[in-house]
Structure formats: C-alpha cells, structure tokens
Enzyme design. Structure first.
Site, PDB file in Angstrom:
ATOM      1  N   ASP A  72       0.825  -1.165   0.076  1.00 36.47           N
ATOM      2  CA  ASP A  72      -0.013   0.007   0.072  1.00 36.47           C
ATOM      3  C   ASP A  72       0.938   1.223  -0.222  1.00 36.47           C
ATOM      4  O   ASP A  72       0.354   2.248  -0.673  1.00 36.47           O
ATOM      5  CB  ASP A  72      -0.995   0.016   1.074  1.00 36.47           C
ATOM      6  CG  ASP A  72      -2.316  -1.097   1.175  1.00 36.47           C
ATOM      7  OD1 ASP A  72      -2.210  -1.515   0.003  1.00 36.47           O
ATOM      8  OD2 ASP A  72      -2.635  -1.510   2.023  1.00 36.47           O
ATOM      9  N   ASN A 146      -3.805   8.894   2.363  1.00 36.55           N
ATOM     10  CA  ASN A 146      -4.102   8.252   3.807  1.00 36.55           C
ATOM     11  C   ASN A 146      -4.410   9.202   4.657  1.00 36.55           C
ATOM     12  O   ASN A 146      -5.684   9.393   5.102  1.00 36.55           O
ATOM     13  CB  ASN A 146      -2.988   7.255   4.177  1.00 36.55           C
ATOM     14  CG  ASN A 146      -3.153   5.861   4.043  1.00 36.55           C
ATOM     15  OD1 ASN A 146      -4.263   5.498   2.965  1.00 36.55           O
ATOM     16  ND2 ASN A 146      -2.369   4.899   4.438  1.00 36.55           N
ATOM     17  N   ASP A 176      -0.099  13.805  21.900  1.00 35.16           N
ATOM     18  CA  ASP A 176       1.126  13.398  21.048  1.00 35.16           C
ATOM     19  C   ASP A 176       0.602  13.855  19.403  1.00 35.16           C
ATOM     20  O   ASP A 176       1.418  13.593  18.554  1.00 35.16           O
ATOM     21  CB  ASP A 176       1.216  11.865  21.044  1.00 35.16           C
ATOM     22  CG  ASP A 176       2.080  11.477  22.269  1.00 35.16           C
ATOM     23  OD1 ASP A 176       2.475  12.585  23.059  1.00 35.16           O
ATOM     24  OD2 ASP A 176       2.479  10.459  22.363  1.00 35.16           O
ATOM     25  N   THR A 187      -7.981   2.621   7.643  1.00 40.22           N
ATOM     26  CA  THR A 187      -7.935   1.144   7.918  1.00 40.22           C
ATOM     27  C   THR A 187      -6.175   1.338   8.159  1.00 40.22           C
ATOM     28  O   THR A 187      -5.603   0.063   8.087  1.00 40.22           O
ATOM     29  CB  THR A 187      -8.093   0.315   6.698  1.00 40.22           C
ATOM     30  OG1 THR A 187      -7.738   0.838   5.489  1.00 40.22           O
ATOM     31  CG2 THR A 187      -9.721   0.163   6.572  1.00 40.22           C
ATOM     32  N   ALA A 188      -5.388   2.358   8.285  1.00 38.39           N
ATOM     33  CA  ALA A 188      -4.121   2.232   8.269  1.00 38.39           C
ATOM     34  C   ALA A 188      -3.738   2.995   9.550  1.00 38.39           C
ATOM     35  O   ALA A 188      -4.187   2.554  10.711  1.00 38.39           O
ATOM     36  CB  ALA A 188      -3.676   3.341   7.299  1.00 38.39           C
ATOM     37  N   LEU A 191      -6.548   3.722  12.239  1.00 38.65           N
ATOM     38  CA  LEU A 191      -7.312   2.371  12.842  1.00 38.65           C
ATOM     39  C   LEU A 191      -6.233   2.134  14.223  1.00 38.65           C
ATOM     40  O   LEU A 191      -6.899   1.861  15.341  1.00 38.65           O
ATOM     41  CB  LEU A 191      -7.105   1.375  11.838  1.00 38.65           C
ATOM     42  CG  LEU A 191      -7.851   0.090  12.640  1.00 38.65           C
ATOM     43  CD1 LEU A 191      -9.307   0.071  12.885  1.00 38.65           C
ATOM     44  CD2 LEU A 191      -7.724  -1.058  11.413  1.00 38.65           C
TER      45      LEU A 191
END
Length: 296
Positions: A72, A146, A176, A187-188, A191
């Site tokens: 990806d 993303n 942070d 979904t990266a 998540l």
C-alpha cells in the site's frame, strides 16, 4: 479493445518478489498491443528491461494506466504524481495488508487481462491537500491519500494546538498530535490510534487524537468538504512536524497554521472483477466468516 495503450510499471525497491512480478508483467504485456514504460527507479531493478523509461513525475504524461508492484505504501507514493491527471492505478500486492494492492502475484496474468479487456471497477479515492501558513507566507506542502498527521517529531513529549473546522473553533488539545484521515486511511494509522473504519465511498474525514491528555477526547467524523485548520500553540517550545502519508514535509514553530482540504481531483483506483471492500476487511483484519447454516 483495451482503453489502456500506454502502461507504466512501478516497483518497490529492495524486495526480491517485486522483481519476479515485474518480469511476469513484462512478459505478459509484451504480448499485448500496448506500450510499456518503467519509472527510472524501477528500471534499475531489472537487467536490460528493453522498454522505455521516465521519471516518476513524468508517468502521468506518458501512461494511460499505472501498475504498481509492492504494498500500500507504494500506491501512496505514486498517487501524488498521477491523481491530478486522472491516470488510474492498479496494485500487485507484494506488501503486507494490501488494502490498495489487491491483485495477488499468482493471478497477475488473469487479472491484468481482465483489466485490458475492460472487466474492472474503479474506486475514486479523494486525497487531502495541505498548506502551511507562517505569518503572511503560505507554502503548499503536498497531498496525502491516507492521512495528514501533526506530531511531536523527534521529541517524546506532548504538543499543544488548536483545531478549527470551517473557521469554527472546536477545541485546544495537549496530546501527541492529531491524525486527519481520509476513508482510505481509516484502515491504516488512524485505525491503530482507535479511529473508526470508514467505507471508501464516504465523503468524510476523521480526526483522531493521539494519546490526548484527557479522558473525553474522542475521534470526530466530519464532512469531507470541510476546511480543517490546526494552529500550533503560541507558547509551544517544541517544533512539531507535519507528515503526509508518513513523509515529514514541514517542521513547525509556535504560531504556525496548517490548512487541510479535500483535493479537487480524486485518485482512480482500479480493482479486479468482484472486488469487495468488506471481503478485504475480512481477509486483512481477521473478521469472522459466515456462520454455518442448516441448508449448507
């Protein structure tokens, strides 16, 4: 008759399996009625490829379709070069999860033949554009497929910033940092930080705090057409960094502002026939299969 006559190949360096897949692609496409172009980095992976070469920046002007061999992350790297010119991309998975690169290496010929014959689906995935503002000076930092992330950088300390959405104050936060994620990025990294999974067709952005110094700070899903503004606190002694898809693009100082908006032109991501986002989630995230039924 294929819609794609000029096909670009991009491979992830330092992965032996990538070279094997590139050689299979070259052999297969060499028997099709198409022109093949390798980006100059990929060309160095193969001895005497015997096809045209170009820089990654030139891909969109030289190709009708780009095939990426890698993970990806390889798609993320290519997206910023081709999205604006609406050149579609399809991925051969030589990475780990492979939410974006969903063609298996042993199915290259079958799936690419289907694509050349017009049997495929197209996902339009929007990107985020980022502008940094320091005083009266603005810098276009780039795009992210993303996520855009404000984080402490090298210092393992919390940073302080303010969040505005469409010029309306939302909150100040000590944490942070903050992940601004597209549905593709949900979904990266998002998540992993506790953000929700969003269907890729949603016109939405999720804002995910990273280890906030608060018990009631939670991810917020907002309209995808919103303008997001982050202001580094005026008394911030650290130098937070701004990353797009994992690449650090800017080191901030106190008072710097970042504007994040949806890019006007989406990336066109091609999938093989019968692709399903939910099936990808089942296989990549370990979701349960269907339960046995009485008529099975």
């Amino acid at each position: 008759m294929t819609d794609f006559k000029r096909i670009g190949l991009v491979g992830r360096p330092d992965h032996s399996g990538v070279v094997d897949s590139l050689l299979r692609l070259l052999a297969f496409l060499g028997n099709q009625d198409v022109d093949i172009v390798l980006d100059d980095v990929t060309a160095r992976l193969i001895e005497n490829p015997g096809v045209n070469e170009c820089t990654r920046e030139e891909l969109s002007s030289r190709c009708d379709l780009v095939i990426v061999v890698g993970g990806d992350g390889s798609i993320l790297n290519v997206a910023k070069f081709i999205a604006s010119d609406q050149v579609p991309v399809i991925g051969i998975n030589r990475g780990k999860l492979g939410f974006l690169t969903d063609v298996l290496p042993n199915e290259i010929e079958t799936n690419i033949a289907n694509v050349l014959n017009g049997d495929y689906s197209v996902d339009k995935r929007f990107l985020l554009d980022v502008v940094a503002r320091r005083g009266t000076t603005e810098h276009n930092l780039g795009s992210a497929l993303n996520d855009v992330v404000l984080h402490p950088g090298k210092a393992a300390q919390m940073i302080e910033f303010e969040l505005f959405i469409d010029d309306k104050f939302v909150y100040s936060q000590e944490s942070d940092g903050l992940i601004v994620s597209t549905p593709t990025g949900s979904t990266a990294y998002s998540l992993s930080a506790g953000g929700p999974i969003m269907h890729p067709h949603l016109n939405a952005v999720v804002l995910v705090p990273m280890y906030p110094h608060s018990l009631n700070s939670r991810p917020i899903v907002i309209d995808g057409d919103s303008e997001i503004k982050l202001i580094v606190a005026a008394k911030e002694s650290l130098e937070p960094q701004l990353s797009c898809d994992g690449e650090v693009l800017y080191t901030a100082v106190a008072g710097d502002e970042f504007l994040v908006t949806k890019k006007t032109v989406p990336l066109q991501l091609i999938h093989p026939p019968n692709h399903s986002f939910y099936q990808a989630c089942r296989s990549k995230l370990g979701w349960g299969s269907r339960l046995p039924r009485a008529d099975d």
